[in-house]
Design a protein around this motif. Structure first.
Motif, PDB file in Angstrom:
ATOM      1  N   ASN A 319      36.766  36.809  36.743  1.00  0.00           N
ATOM      2  CA  ASN A 319      38.041  36.863  36.014  1.00  0.00           C
ATOM      3  C   ASN A 319      39.208  37.129  36.960  1.00  0.00           C
ATOM      4  N   PHE A 320      38.987  38.018  37.932  1.00  0.00           N
ATOM      5  CA  PHE A 320      40.061  38.328  38.874  1.00  0.00           C
ATOM      6  C   PHE A 320      40.425  37.105  39.713  1.00  0.00           C
ATOM      7  N   LEU A 321      39.412  36.384  40.166  1.00  0.00           N
ATOM      8  CA  LEU A 321      39.667  35.175  40.947  1.00  0.00           C
ATOM      9  C   LEU A 321      40.340  34.108  40.088  1.00  0.00           C
ATOM     10  N   THR A 322      39.968  34.026  38.823  1.00  0.00           N
ATOM     11  CA  THR A 322      40.617  33.091  37.905  1.00  0.00           C
ATOM     12  C   THR A 322      42.106  33.392  37.805  1.00  0.00           C
ATOM     13  N   ALA A 323      42.441  34.684  37.708  1.00  0.00           N
ATOM     14  CA  ALA A 323      43.847  35.077  37.618  1.00  0.00           C
ATOM     15  C   ALA A 323      44.620  34.663  38.864  1.00  0.00           C
ATOM     16  N   ILE A 324      44.028  34.849  40.036  1.00  0.00           N
ATOM     17  CA  ILE A 324      44.691  34.473  41.291  1.00  0.00           C
ATOM     18  C   ILE A 324      44.938  32.960  41.326  1.00  0.00           C
ATOM     19  N   ILE A 325      43.898  32.192  40.981  1.00  0.00           N
ATOM     20  CA  ILE A 325      44.025  30.727  41.033  1.00  0.00           C
ATOM     21  C   ILE A 325      45.091  30.241  40.069  1.00  0.00           C
ATOM     22  N   TRP A 326      45.063  30.762  38.843  1.00  0.00           N
ATOM     23  CA  TRP A 326      46.020  30.261  37.857  1.00  0.00           C
ATOM     24  C   TRP A 326      47.450  30.725  38.168  1.00  0.00           C
ATOM     25  N   TYR A 327      47.571  31.894  38.783  1.00  0.00           N
ATOM     26  CA  TYR A 327      48.905  32.331  39.190  1.00  0.00           C
ATOM     27  C   TYR A 327      49.495  31.354  40.205  1.00  0.00           C
ATOM     28  N   LEU A 328      48.688  30.986  41.212  1.00  0.00           N
ATOM     29  CA  LEU A 328      49.181  30.049  42.220  1.00  0.00           C
ATOM     30  C   LEU A 328      49.413  28.663  41.626  1.00  0.00           C
ATOM     31  N   ARG A 329      48.645  28.318  40.606  1.00  0.00           N
ATOM     32  CA  ARG A 329      48.867  27.031  39.943  1.00  0.00           C
ATOM     33  C   ARG A 329      50.233  27.001  39.248  1.00  0.00           C
ATOM     34  N   VAL A 342      44.549  31.213  48.028  1.00  0.00           N
ATOM     35  CA  VAL A 342      43.870  32.126  47.100  1.00  0.00           C
ATOM     36  C   VAL A 342      43.193  33.251  47.879  1.00  0.00           C
ATOM     37  N   ILE A 343      42.499  32.889  48.952  1.00  0.00           N
ATOM     38  CA  ILE A 343      41.783  33.889  49.754  1.00  0.00           C
ATOM     39  C   ILE A 343      42.763  34.890  50.349  1.00  0.00           C
ATOM     40  N   GLU A 344      43.867  34.407  50.893  1.00  0.00           N
ATOM     41  CA  GLU A 344      44.834  35.300  51.525  1.00  0.00           C
ATOM     42  C   GLU A 344      45.537  36.183  50.498  1.00  0.00           C
ATOM     43  N   LEU A 345      45.885  35.620  49.345  1.00  0.00           N
ATOM     44  CA  LEU A 345      46.558  36.418  48.320  1.00  0.00           C
ATOM     45  C   LEU A 345      45.640  37.509  47.781  1.00  0.00           C
ATOM     46  N   MET A 346      44.361  37.210  47.688  1.00  0.00           N
ATOM     47  CA  MET A 346      43.426  38.202  47.165  1.00  0.00           C
ATOM     48  C   MET A 346      43.287  39.406  48.093  1.00  0.00           C
ATOM     49  N   GLN A 347      43.582  39.226  49.385  1.00  0.00           N
ATOM     50  CA  GLN A 347      43.430  40.324  50.333  1.00  0.00           C
ATOM     51  C   GLN A 347      44.627  41.275  50.328  1.00  0.00           C
ATOM     52  N   ALA A 348      45.640  40.970  49.523  1.00  0.00           N
ATOM     53  CA  ALA A 348      46.827  41.830  49.474  1.00  0.00           C
ATOM     54  C   ALA A 348      46.492  43.178  48.839  1.00  0.00           C
ATOM     55  N   ASP A 349      47.343  44.169  49.109  1.00  0.00           N
ATOM     56  CA  ASP A 349      47.157  45.493  48.506  1.00  0.00           C
ATOM     57  C   ASP A 349      47.303  45.397  46.992  1.00  0.00           C
ATOM     58  N   PHE A 354      49.181  43.451  41.886  1.00  0.00           N
ATOM     59  CA  PHE A 354      49.217  43.575  40.430  1.00  0.00           C
ATOM     60  C   PHE A 354      50.630  43.379  39.896  1.00  0.00           C
ATOM     61  N   ALA A 355      51.594  43.760  40.694  1.00  0.00           N
ATOM     62  CA  ALA A 355      52.983  43.628  40.246  1.00  0.00           C
ATOM     63  C   ALA A 355      53.368  42.160  40.081  1.00  0.00           C
ATOM     64  N   ILE A 356      52.999  41.331  41.064  1.00  0.00           N
ATOM     65  CA  ILE A 356      53.398  39.923  40.958  1.00  0.00           C
ATOM     66  C   ILE A 356      52.510  39.154  39.987  1.00  0.00           C
ATOM     67  N   LEU A 366      43.695  38.822  31.622  1.00  0.00           N
ATOM     68  CA  LEU A 366      42.624  38.873  32.621  1.00  0.00           C
ATOM     69  C   LEU A 366      42.757  40.062  33.554  1.00  0.00           C
ATOM     70  N   ILE A 367      44.001  40.435  33.892  1.00  0.00           N
ATOM     71  CA  ILE A 367      44.179  41.491  34.896  1.00  0.00           C
ATOM     72  C   ILE A 367      44.396  42.870  34.284  1.00  0.00           C
ATOM     73  N   ASN A 368      44.562  42.948  32.959  1.00  0.00           N
ATOM     74  CA  ASN A 368      44.788  44.252  32.327  1.00  0.00           C
ATOM     75  C   ASN A 368      43.707  45.278  32.651  1.00  0.00           C
ATOM     76  N   PRO A 369      42.400  44.916  32.604  1.00  0.00           N
ATOM     77  CA  PRO A 369      41.383  45.922  32.957  1.00  0.00           C
ATOM     78  C   PRO A 369      41.543  46.444  34.380  1.00  0.00           C
ATOM     79  N   PHE A 370      41.955  45.585  35.293  1.00  0.00           N
ATOM     80  CA  PHE A 370      42.117  46.012  36.682  1.00  0.00           C
ATOM     81  C   PHE A 370      43.361  46.891  36.840  1.00  0.00           C
ATOM     82  N   VAL A 371      44.451  46.520  36.147  1.00  0.00           N
ATOM     83  CA  VAL A 371      45.675  47.317  36.210  1.00  0.00           C
ATOM     84  C   VAL A 371      45.447  48.693  35.605  1.00  0.00           C
TER      85      VAL A 371
END
Length: 669
Positions: A319-329, A342-349, A354-356, A366-371
């Motif tokens: 789910n987390f990777l899905t969020a990253i991919i769709w954000y960049l889309r 996607v790989i580089e963005l996922m390595q961010a703090d 979470f803010a962006i 998708l990201i609410n559980p992580f936030v």
């Protein structure tokens, strides 16, 4: 019925017939050697008269005729002889007795050429003839005791397991036709393996060295390209199959209305690879495409997760990777929607990330559980959810992979009628864990695009299929048939498929394909195939020997046409299998067990004339490194710009609220 009276009557007839034979021979000796008998005083007037009367019938005329009559009656007596059967009687000994006996019987006449006394001549003649007669009698008696049923002639039951196979060449615009030889009741016959409906799926099975690529897969490539197919080829040991596809296309350019372009992807030789973005934003229509891509990547990197789908710590990183991919889309219409980004963005703090991500409404769920875990300082849970995705994707962070994955030389709609393509992607067995996930993503995106209506006929060929992961392969085979997509899967063994795809998925793959061709396999795979090919009527024969008689019984029973043990002992080039037909081309003889015929000299000569794979672009380390650093800079700039935009937006909101507060205060005053 065999009663005692019948047996005794038969014995009397045999004895009487043999007595006639001996009597004729005795009359012959008396008539021919009369002078010797007279010298010994063994003659009598009454005997002379009897012999003369018999001689008038012509039976004693010459030397040959009486012997032939005697042997004829002897043979008649031997026909009815019934001795106790013996398994160890040597046929060569019987032949020696009979041949020697015949020779002695008929060379005895040369005794009359001796220049000696009459008695000696008669003794030699009678002695040789009688000896020959006894040898023939002995050989004939042994022959009657010989077991004529060849129970040990076919100890492996090979001939009994042969069955008729398709000998016609059934060809159409989609078919794959392989010439072969098979055995039928001791004869070698020509046959054809006719895969006239490859759209129902083709499964090629065989252990290493069984001949899958050399005898089957290469012909699928050459015949489909010659018939105008577009193609997507997964070449596990690049560039073995890619060279065949490339050179076949060069030879068959006239078979296409629009000549397809040839593209290849490999991560080892960057000068001979095209660049393609498997996360092409224009091919991702909604968030479900991002979900499918994320699942393919994560399960490709962690093959043991395939059996654990649905677990919390498996679905969370997906789910987390899905969020990253769709954000960049969605960001600037997919400007940075590539796997390297996607790989580089996922390595961010986590804080800026979470803010962006929260700026996109579609991925908030998708990201609410992580936030929530981040805000509640549940760092252990958060790391458990995300770290597995970050660690897995970090293995793909290399300049070579980034270079290939960030380009856009072509799109993956292989069977587009306006822009047909032949695409070959190569793996490296030594880097299987790294390349496998990326190649799985390519394959997942290709299948999403080719399985559409009104497209050109297409052939999907996956060599060593278990080395990649593609979810829902059964849906592809089941639904792509009407869209003229032919799928070929090559595996080494069913157990390998179970290990990499899980028991349920492996069962579906094995059972859903309509065409199967198998070389040497053993164990459970061989048993499954043997049951699939069915049973045929086979003859059974048994012999019972006792002191008086020998009885033979024959029966028929249904037994496996190709037993599992036979599949486990196939030689290279020998295959068993089953073909599927269609309503317009019915095939009654679907099962085959034969040896595919390749023209080895012609194929060797053809390979020697192959043109090498073309150089796409002269690459340097500087170009690759520059692309790698550019991607990192793109992601850094994206984060900075988005954070500034968020801060600016928050400042505007704060200023607006302050202005509203000031206005309300002035009004109240």
């Amino acid at each position: 019925m065999q009663t005692g009276e019948d047996t005794q009557g038969l014995r009397k007839i045999i004895e009487f017939t043999r007595l006639i034979s001996i009597f004729i021979l005795a009359i012959h000796f008396y008539y021919t050697c009369y002078q010797a008998f007279h010298a010994f005083g063994w003659t009598a007037p009454i005997v002379d008269r009897i012999v003369l009367n018999i001689a008038k019938t012509g039976i004693c005329k010459g030397i040959w005729r009486p012997k032939l009559y005697a042997l004829l009656f002897l043979l008649i007596s031997l026909v009815g002889a019934r001795g106790k059967k013996e398994e160890k009687i040597d046929k060569r000994a019987i032949a020696a007795y009979l041949i020697t006996g015949c020779l002695l019987s008929f060379i005895s006449q040369f005794s009359f050429d001796f220049n000696t006394s009459t008695t000696i001549i008669a003794g030699c003649y009678i002695g040789l003839t009688v000896t020959g007669y006894l040898l023939i009698l002995t050989g004939g008696t042994l022959l009657s005791r010989l077991i004529k049923v060849g129970l040990q002639d076919d100890i492996f039951n090979a001939e009994n397991e042969t069955f008729p196979q398709e000998e016609r060449l059934l060809e159409n615009e989609y078919s794959i036709n392989l010439p072969a030889l098979y055995h039928l009741k001791g004869k070698v016959r020509k046959s054809w393996i006719n895969f006239i409906n490859p759209f129902r799926g083709l499964l090629v099975i065989g252990t290493p060295g069984a001949g899958k690529s050399y005898f089957v897969i290469r012909h699928i490539i050459t015949q489909h390209i010659s018939k105008g197919f577009t193609m997507f080829l997964y070449d596990f040991k690049y560039d073995d199959l890619t060279k065949i596809a490339y050179n076949t296309l060069l030879k068959n350019q006239k078979g296409y209305k629009i000549l397809p372009k040839f593209y290849m992807i490999n991560f080892d030789d960057l000068s001979r690879t095209h660049r393609c973005n498997p996360l092409d934003p224009h091919s991702m229509e909604d968030i479900t495409d991002a979900t499918e891509a994320a699942r393919t990547i994560m399960l490709g990197l962690n093959r043991d997760w395939i059996k654990k789908q649905g677990d919390f710590f498996v679905e969370s990183p997906i789910n987390f990777l899905t969020a990253i991919i769709w954000y960049l889309r969605k960001y600037q219409d997919g400007k940075y929607c590539t796997l390297p980004h996607v790989i580089e963005l996922m390595q961010a703090d986590y804080d800026p990330l979470f803010a962006i991500l929260s700026e996109q409404e579609e991925i908030k769920v998708l990201i609410n559980p992580f936030v929530s875990a981040f805000k509640n300082n549940a760092k252990e849970q958060l790391e458990g959810q995300i770290a597995s995705a970050k660690i897995g994707l970090a293995r793909l962070s290399s300049p070579q992979l980034y270079y290939v994955l960030s380009g856009n030389d072509f799109t993956l709609d292989v069977n587009n009628p306006d822009k047909p393509k032949i695409v070959c992607i190569g793996n490296n067995p030594q880097k299987l864990q790294i390349y496998g996930a990326v190649l799985s993503l390519y394959i997942s995106r290709v299948i999403k695009l080719v399985n559409r209506k009104n497209q050109q006929k297409c052939s999907l060929l996956f060599d060593e299929f278990p080395t990649i992961y593609f979810n829902n392969i059964d849906s592809l085979i089941a639904t792509a048939r009407s869209n003229k997509v032919a799928t070929t899967l090559a595996v080494q063994d069913y157990s390998q498929l179970k290990k990499d795809y899980g028991h349920d998925q492996a069962e579906v793959i094995m059972n859903i394909v309509g065409n199967v061709v198998s070389g040497q396999v053993s164990g459970e795979t061989a048993k499954q195939l043997s049951e699939r090919f069915g049973k045929i009527v086979q003859e059974r024969q048994s012999v019972s020997i006792n002191s008086d008689d020998t009885s033979t019984s024959k029966s028929t029973q249904l037994d496996y046409a190709v037993p599992a043990s036979k599949i486990a002992s196939l030689s290279s080039g020998q295959f068993v299998g089953m073909v599927a037909d269609d309503p317009d081309n019915k095939i009654a003889l679907k099962v085959f067990h034969n040896e595919i015929q390749n023209d080895h000299e012609a194929l060797k000569k053809e390979e020697q004339n192959f043109k090498p794979m073309p150089v796409i672009k002269n690459m340097t380390t500087e170009i690759i490194e520059e692309n790698y650093l550019r991607i990192k800079e793109d992601v850094r700039k994206l984060i900075v710009d988005e954070l500034q935009m968020i801060e600016s937006a928050q400042a505007d909101i704060a200023e607006t609220e302050q202005n509203q507060s000031d206005e309300s205060t002035s009004v109240s005053m």
